[in-house]
Design an enzyme around this catalytic site. Structure first.
Site, short mmCIF file in Angstrom:
data_model
loop_
_atom_site.label_atom_id
_atom_site.label_comp_id
_atom_site.label_asym_id
_atom_site.label_seq_id
_atom_site.Cartn_x
_atom_site.Cartn_y
_atom_site.Cartn_z
N ARG A 60 11.18 0.24 11.18
CA ARG A 60 10.20 0.24 12.27
C ARG A 60 10.48 -0.89 13.25
O ARG A 60 10.86 -1.98 12.85
CB ARG A 60 8.78 0.04 11.69
CG ARG A 60 8.26 1.22 10.92
CD ARG A 60 6.77 1.00 10.66
NE ARG A 60 6.23 2.02 9.77
CZ ARG A 60 5.56 1.76 8.66
NH1 ARG A 60 5.36 0.51 8.28
NH2 ARG A 60 5.09 2.73 7.92
N ARG A 68 12.31 -3.96 5.11
CA ARG A 68 11.72 -2.65 4.80
C ARG A 68 12.39 -1.51 5.58
O ARG A 68 12.59 -1.61 6.78
CB ARG A 68 10.22 -2.70 5.14
CG ARG A 68 9.44 -1.52 4.65
CD ARG A 68 7.96 -1.83 4.63
NE ARG A 68 7.39 -2.07 5.96
CZ ARG A 68 6.11 -2.28 6.16
NH1 ARG A 68 5.26 -2.32 5.16
NH2 ARG A 68 5.66 -2.49 7.39
N ARG A 118 -11.05 0.17 9.98
CA ARG A 118 -10.54 -1.17 10.35
C ARG A 118 -11.67 -2.09 10.78
O ARG A 118 -11.46 -3.30 10.92
CB ARG A 118 -9.53 -1.06 11.50
CG ARG A 118 -8.21 -0.43 11.11
CD ARG A 118 -7.29 -0.34 12.31
NE ARG A 118 -6.09 0.44 12.03
CZ ARG A 118 -4.96 -0.06 11.56
NH1 ARG A 118 -4.88 -1.34 11.29
NH2 ARG A 118 -3.92 0.72 11.34
N ARG A 131 0.20 -9.18 14.05
CA ARG A 131 -0.48 -8.14 13.29
C ARG A 131 -1.36 -8.75 12.19
O ARG A 131 -2.45 -8.27 11.92
CB ARG A 131 0.54 -7.18 12.67
CG ARG A 131 1.17 -6.23 13.68
CD ARG A 131 2.23 -5.38 13.05
NE ARG A 131 1.68 -4.31 12.23
CZ ARG A 131 2.38 -3.64 11.32
NH1 ARG A 131 3.65 -3.92 11.11
NH2 ARG A 131 1.81 -2.68 10.63
N LYS A 160 0.83 -1.21 0.00
CA LYS A 160 0.00 0.00 0.00
C LYS A 160 0.86 1.26 0.00
O LYS A 160 0.59 2.22 -0.71
CB LYS A 160 -0.94 0.04 1.22
CG LYS A 160 -1.88 -1.12 1.34
CD LYS A 160 -2.98 -0.88 2.38
CE LYS A 160 -2.50 -0.42 3.73
NZ LYS A 160 -1.77 -1.44 4.50
#
Length: 243
Positions: free
Chosen positions: A189, A156, A117, A200, A42
């Site tokens: 992160r 990432r 969500r 998650r 995304k």
């Protein structure tokens, strides 16, 4: 936030912004929601859609922090709630989105990422948009197998102030650990680990799949094959948004 004195703005910047707005005026309005698990791409596709359709990108976490920092009426309410250790209500978040939609940058529409969500949030968002005489045009569902995500996530790296994302394998920066545009350091992160990813993903499937079902019934969902290469995904996204 203090108003910018246009006399102090560089002429080239002013003309570029004017040309951008003139180009944007012929673009169709689009109100989009991006749905997908962490690592589904995304963040890579969002800036492409934003620029192509002249949309504003609304990340609710960032917007909440900005509203609190700016001490807006809703920001003050949100801070009171957070200071008590409570979750900010859906009504408050939708109110902050409603405020954001008044900005000139959101005139042609928006990309919502990370919200709604839950089905309850989706219903409240739809109610607010209905009062404005508009609706969600498309929900882009970035569908991808959980097994593919681990490699993506753990490699990432992010440039915090711009949101630009890199990957050590798939989209490396020109210089390791450094943003291509600004030369500033990239960060990873804390939650980009396999263990955090597992929890998650479980939460994502439990919470968000009913939201996809909700919008599916409205005929608004486009399923994106998010395991493909970023350029192929971009083509698929552009077709979905244009349809």
């Amino acid at each position: 936030m203090a108003a910018v004195n246009l006399e102090d703005v560089n002429s080239v910047d002013l003309l570029n912004e004017l040309l951008r707005r003139m180009k944007c005026s012929s673009k169709p309005d689009k109100r989009l929601i991006l749905v997908g698990p962490p690592g589904s791409g995304k963040g890579t596709q969002s800036p492409v859609i934003k620029d192509e359709y002249c949309l504003c990108h609304l990340a609710t976490g960032d917007m909440l922090r900005a509203a609190v920092a700016a001490k807006t009426p809703l920001g003050i309410k949100a801070k009171e709630t957070m200071d008590k250790g409570e979750l900010v209500s859906d009504d408050l978040v939708v109110g902050i989105i409603d405020d954001a939609l008044k900005k000139p940058s959101c005139q042609k529409g928006f990309i919502l990422d990370g919200f709604p969500r839950t089905v309850a949030q989706a219903e409240k968002l739809d109610e607010m948009l209905e009062k404005r005489g508009v609706k969600v045009d498309k929900v882009l569902n970035f569908a991808i197998d959980d097994a593919i995500l681990e490699e993506r996530i753990t490699g990432r790296w992010i440039h915090p102030s711009s949101g630009r994302t890199y990957h050590t394998k798939f989209a490396p920066p020109k210089v390791p650990g450094v943003d291509d545009v600004s030369g500033e350091p990239l960060i990873q992160r804390k939650d980009d680990t396999a263990a955090v990813l597992k929890s998650r993903l479980e939460a994502f499937h439990r919470q968000t799949e009913p939201v996809i079902d909700y919008y599916n019934k409205k005929g608004a969902v486009a399923n994106i094959h998010a395991e493909k290469q970023p350029k192929e995904v971009t083509v698929e996204v552009q077709k979905a948004v244009a349809s």
